[in-house]
Design an enzyme around this catalytic site. Sequence first.
Site, PDB file in Angstrom:
ATOM      1  N   GLN A  10      30.897  22.237  27.837  1.00 58.78           N
ATOM      2  CA  GLN A  10      30.866  23.641  27.425  1.00 58.78           C
ATOM      3  C   GLN A  10      32.283  24.203  27.373  1.00 58.78           C
ATOM      4  O   GLN A  10      33.116  23.898  28.218  1.00 58.78           O
ATOM      5  CB  GLN A  10      30.009  24.456  28.385  1.00 58.78           C
ATOM      6  CG  GLN A  10      29.718  25.844  27.863  1.00 58.78           C
ATOM      7  CD  GLN A  10      28.624  26.539  28.640  1.00 58.78           C
ATOM      8  OE1 GLN A  10      27.943  25.930  29.443  1.00 58.78           O
ATOM      9  NE2 GLN A  10      28.441  27.820  28.390  1.00 58.78           N
ATOM     10  N   SER A  92      31.392  17.459  32.355  1.00 62.85           N
ATOM     11  CA  SER A  92      30.321  18.368  32.759  1.00 62.85           C
ATOM     12  C   SER A  92      29.083  18.167  31.873  1.00 62.85           C
ATOM     13  O   SER A  92      28.444  17.122  31.934  1.00 62.85           O
ATOM     14  CB  SER A  92      30.830  19.808  32.713  1.00 62.85           C
ATOM     15  OG  SER A  92      29.893  20.703  33.257  1.00 62.85           O
ATOM     16  N   LEU A  93      28.738  19.132  31.037  1.00 63.49           N
ATOM     17  CA  LEU A  93      27.613  18.992  30.111  1.00 63.49           C
ATOM     18  C   LEU A  93      27.690  17.690  29.327  1.00 63.49           C
ATOM     19  O   LEU A  93      26.667  17.062  29.020  1.00 63.49           O
ATOM     20  CB  LEU A  93      27.610  20.179  29.139  1.00 63.49           C
ATOM     21  CG  LEU A  93      26.813  20.004  27.850  1.00 63.49           C
ATOM     22  CD1 LEU A  93      25.336  20.064  28.141  1.00 63.49           C
ATOM     23  CD2 LEU A  93      27.228  21.022  26.818  1.00 63.49           C
ATOM     24  N   ARG A 117      19.000  23.324  31.669  1.00 59.11           N
ATOM     25  CA  ARG A 117      20.240  23.485  32.432  1.00 59.11           C
ATOM     26  C   ARG A 117      20.984  24.741  31.986  1.00 59.11           C
ATOM     27  O   ARG A 117      21.459  25.535  32.796  1.00 59.11           O
ATOM     28  CB  ARG A 117      21.116  22.243  32.233  1.00 59.11           C
ATOM     29  CG  ARG A 117      22.437  22.215  33.008  1.00 59.11           C
ATOM     30  CD  ARG A 117      23.160  20.912  32.661  1.00 59.11           C
ATOM     31  NE  ARG A 117      24.370  20.676  33.454  1.00 59.11           N
ATOM     32  CZ  ARG A 117      25.592  21.033  33.090  1.00 59.11           C
ATOM     33  NH1 ARG A 117      25.773  21.681  31.942  1.00 59.11           N
ATOM     34  NH2 ARG A 117      26.633  20.739  33.846  1.00 59.11           N
ATOM     35  N   HIS A 201      29.973  24.942  38.587  1.00 59.39           N
ATOM     36  CA  HIS A 201      30.481  23.945  39.536  1.00 59.39           C
ATOM     37  C   HIS A 201      30.908  24.577  40.860  1.00 59.39           C
ATOM     38  O   HIS A 201      31.937  24.221  41.435  1.00 59.39           O
ATOM     39  CB  HIS A 201      31.612  23.122  38.903  1.00 59.39           C
ATOM     40  CG  HIS A 201      31.188  22.436  37.652  1.00 59.39           C
ATOM     41  ND1 HIS A 201      30.260  21.430  37.631  1.00 59.39           N
ATOM     42  CD2 HIS A 201      31.520  22.660  36.346  1.00 59.39           C
ATOM     43  CE1 HIS A 201      30.044  21.043  36.392  1.00 59.39           C
ATOM     44  NE2 HIS A 201      30.796  21.785  35.590  1.00 59.39           N
ATOM     45  N   GLN A 250      25.982  17.786  40.248  1.00 55.97           N
ATOM     46  CA  GLN A 250      27.135  18.133  39.416  1.00 55.97           C
ATOM     47  C   GLN A 250      27.198  19.616  39.072  1.00 55.97           C
ATOM     48  O   GLN A 250      28.269  20.173  38.840  1.00 55.97           O
ATOM     49  CB  GLN A 250      27.078  17.281  38.142  1.00 55.97           C
ATOM     50  CG  GLN A 250      28.233  17.465  37.178  1.00 55.97           C
ATOM     51  CD  GLN A 250      27.738  17.856  35.803  1.00 55.97           C
ATOM     52  OE1 GLN A 250      27.093  18.875  35.640  1.00 55.97           O
ATOM     53  NE2 GLN A 250      28.032  17.029  34.825  1.00 55.97           N
TER      54      GLN A 250
END
Length: 305
Positions: A10, A92-93, A117, A201, A250
């Site tokens: 993202q 991440s994503l 998510r 996060h 995560q």
Amino acid sequence: MSEGILFPGQGAQFEGMGRAWCEADEIARATFASADELLGFSLSKACWEEGERVHRTDVAQPGILTTSVAIVRVLRARGRAPEPAAMTAGLSLGEYSALWCAGSLEFEDALRLVHLRGEAMQAASEEVPSSMLSLMGADEPTAQALAEVGAAHGICSVANLNAPGQIVLSGELAALDAVEAAAKDHGVRRARRLTVAGGFHSECMRSAANRLGEALRDVEVRAPRIPFLSNVSGEPVEDPERIKRYLADQVCAPVLWEHTMRWALGRGIRSFVEPGPGTVLAGLLRKIEPEAAVRSAAEPGDLAR
């Protein structure tokens, strides 16, 4: 040695992402059409025609995944993807794109997971007013020290260890205000608030992590066919149950991107492909290892290079 494949997260989204690929190739069009049907709304319209909506977490996340998958499918069909890739990782994503690429997740499952998510992270952001703060020029000990300053005023922790001099903190707004006020005294060149929905996060996202963990119980995750490097550990993970646990963890844990890239570089992998949107990961890798090469696949014209 074959190339590695790196998938953006993202922040890489932009209005119109994936549209040029769909105009250029039926495979990409079919991928977006499938996403529209699976999600029950027009993801393509949200990404291409509705302005700022593309930046909402619950649109950006499935949009980036679908764009990345569409690009890789086109690359494979045209013989331009590394087969097999030396490794795969996502920021991440981007881990969901990487797991699809490694054969661990079906596209349909990955899409539903990232949509959930995104919704859960958007909701958590509205529950706990929070954000993220980039510390330009900070090293890890400095970032940790500033996180402690912020933690005296609310949730605050290191969220991303992206590259030398590029570290991000995450937390509640009052905590980040305190960090900004103290940053110069700790030798930080510049502290910049990121344009994000909330404190990703960090513990600000605990409700989202719990929702995702529940959803993952019902999803089949297979062992990766190629090395898949986790953001949580910065190393390969093969066990499907551990992958599920790491995907849930995560959401609140720091992204160890520099550690991940140093693992790959330490195994002699020096060439990578970045199936867009964007070229963020190429920029980060230049800071980690200037001699490494990243082949962009952000736009269809990149295939001619």
